[in-house]
Enzyme design. Sequence first.
Site, PDB file in Angstrom:
ATOM      1  N   LYS A  36      26.950  87.203 -24.168  1.00 31.50           N
ATOM      2  CA  LYS A  36      25.520  88.300 -23.574  1.00 31.50           C
ATOM      3  C   LYS A  36      26.421  89.374 -23.830  1.00 31.50           C
ATOM      4  O   LYS A  36      25.933  90.471 -23.529  1.00 31.50           O
ATOM      5  CB  LYS A  36      26.254  87.589 -22.172  1.00 31.50           C
ATOM      6  CG  LYS A  36      27.497  87.220 -21.515  1.00 31.50           C
ATOM      7  CD  LYS A  36      26.918  86.574 -20.326  1.00 31.50           C
ATOM      8  CE  LYS A  36      28.001  86.622 -19.389  1.00 31.50           C
ATOM      9  NZ  LYS A  36      28.581  85.853 -18.415  1.00 31.50           N
ATOM     10  N   ARG A 131      29.789  83.055  -6.453  1.00 29.51           N
ATOM     11  CA  ARG A 131      29.146  83.375  -7.355  1.00 29.51           C
ATOM     12  C   ARG A 131      28.105  82.562  -7.301  1.00 29.51           C
ATOM     13  O   ARG A 131      27.552  81.741  -6.069  1.00 29.51           O
ATOM     14  CB  ARG A 131      29.344  84.068  -8.940  1.00 29.51           C
ATOM     15  CG  ARG A 131      28.155  84.639  -9.251  1.00 29.51           C
ATOM     16  CD  ARG A 131      28.368  85.198 -10.186  1.00 29.51           C
ATOM     17  NE  ARG A 131      28.233  84.446 -11.665  1.00 29.51           N
ATOM     18  CZ  ARG A 131      28.535  84.672 -13.224  1.00 29.51           C
ATOM     19  NH1 ARG A 131      28.957  85.586 -13.550  1.00 29.51           N
ATOM     20  NH2 ARG A 131      28.380  83.921 -13.843  1.00 29.51           N
TER      21      ARG A 131
HETATM   22  C1  LIG Z   1      29.705  85.103 -18.691  1.00 25.38           C
HETATM   23  C2  LIG Z   1      29.537  83.596 -18.299  1.00 25.38           C
HETATM   24  C3  LIG Z   1      30.870  83.090 -18.766  1.00 25.38           C
HETATM   25  C4  LIG Z   1      31.721  83.302 -20.045  1.00 25.38           C
HETATM   26  O1  LIG Z   1      32.883  83.648 -19.028  1.00 25.38           O
HETATM   27  P1  LIG Z   1      33.568  84.513 -19.928  1.00 25.38           P
HETATM   28  O2  LIG Z   1      34.687  84.755 -19.104  1.00 25.38           O
HETATM   29  O3  LIG Z   1      33.400  85.619 -20.810  1.00 25.38           O
HETATM   30  O4  LIG Z   1      34.138  83.807 -21.170  1.00 25.38           O
HETATM   31  C5  LIG Z   1      31.112  81.452 -19.009  1.00 25.38           C
HETATM   32  N1  LIG Z   1      29.577  81.146 -17.844  1.00 25.38           N
HETATM   33  C6  LIG Z   1      28.874  81.990 -17.346  1.00 25.38           C
HETATM   34  C7  LIG Z   1      28.224  81.255 -16.411  1.00 25.38           C
HETATM   35  C8  LIG Z   1      29.184  82.819 -17.862  1.00 25.38           C
HETATM   36  O5  LIG Z   1      27.914  84.050 -16.732  1.00 25.38           O
END
Ligand SMILES: *Cc1c(COP(=O)(O)O)cnc(C)c1O
Length: 358
Positions: A36, A131
């Site tokens: 992302k 969150r």
């Molecule tokens: C962005 C995201 C991740 C990835 O997290 P990193 O810290 O970049 O490894 C994993 N799970 C969810 C739900 C996310 O939104």
Amino acid sequence: MARPSLTIDTAAIEHNARVITRLCAAHGMTVVGVTKATCGHPEVARAMLRGGVAAIGESRLENIRRLRAAGIGAPMVLLRVPTLSQAEAVVSAAALSLDSELTVLAALSEAAVRRHRVHEVILMVELGDLREGILPDDLIPFTAAALQLPGIRVTGLGTNLACLGGVAPDRENMARLAALARAVETTFDLRLRWVSGANSSALELIAAGGMPAAVNHARMGESILLGRETVHRRPWPGTRQDAFLLEAEVIELKDKPSAPRGTRGEDAFGHRPEFADRGTVRRALLNLGREDADLEGLTPLDPRLTVVGGTSDYLVVEADGAPLHVGDRLGFTPNYSALLAAMTSAYVAKRTRIGAHS
Ligand SMILES: *Cc1c(COP(=O)(O)O)cnc(C)c1O
């Protein structure tokens, strides 16, 4: 090339993906590679898949569509809990989503039934970071309702940490996740395929052998892209931190006073920055601003350069003895926030290269 540019070294990403997936596999975990921060860049996804990730995780449908349009056939996981209005599109774009609202699940169910599909869901539970997530006390009734929905298959339980509240995964909250998964399994006499506990903040816990065996699924973004765990932002052993290079051009170079003169008010963004008076300094202006990147997240490649600040369209750098010229292109390593902004900015040219394997 006049525009700022972001160069992506796909070999570095592939290498990092291999290091992370091997570590996770050694502890019984399957890895979803999260693209992302690169807006679903197809070459980044391909590099992650070559490096061993089992699926691609994305937070936005646009990015999933971009990956599909580029011919990537790997399973796609929607990471941001879906919007109610997009249920139809979610079911058609992603085989699996992370979910926390029954109303949305009901809409996904209707959409799945209409399309004669089964949409898989990982129920997200809140374990402290505050969150997304179902509160643990509500999990059993929530799951009971979700299991009634046709077209929906509850395949896992997950949690997300270290994002909003900065809460690190530890033995306690991971044991809690494993226990909640077991409670769902025994209450409803089913087997959850995935217990998804980890993102890049969990690497230390995984490597130390502290992850409960039940946790078998990880969603990894930053550690693969930038080679860092995210509790202390330390470089992860064996990974590369040079997969992304942001470059911009020197457009003014002059010796100027280090401290502003005149009556001081707010800067262009409502802050009141402090400047120490260090006499006259060599200052370079670059064609890089807040429309291109998060300027606080840039580290100059040349250690003699210091970022002083920036505005919408300028980055100001102090050059301590570095031999600069107008027209030079200077390189910066972006952190996650600067990477996200640069990838999102229409003003930054993106290119890929296959660098040397380390
Ligand atoms: C962005 C995201 C991740 C990835 O997290 P990193 O810290 O970049 O490894 C994993 N799970 C969810 C739900 C996310 O939104």
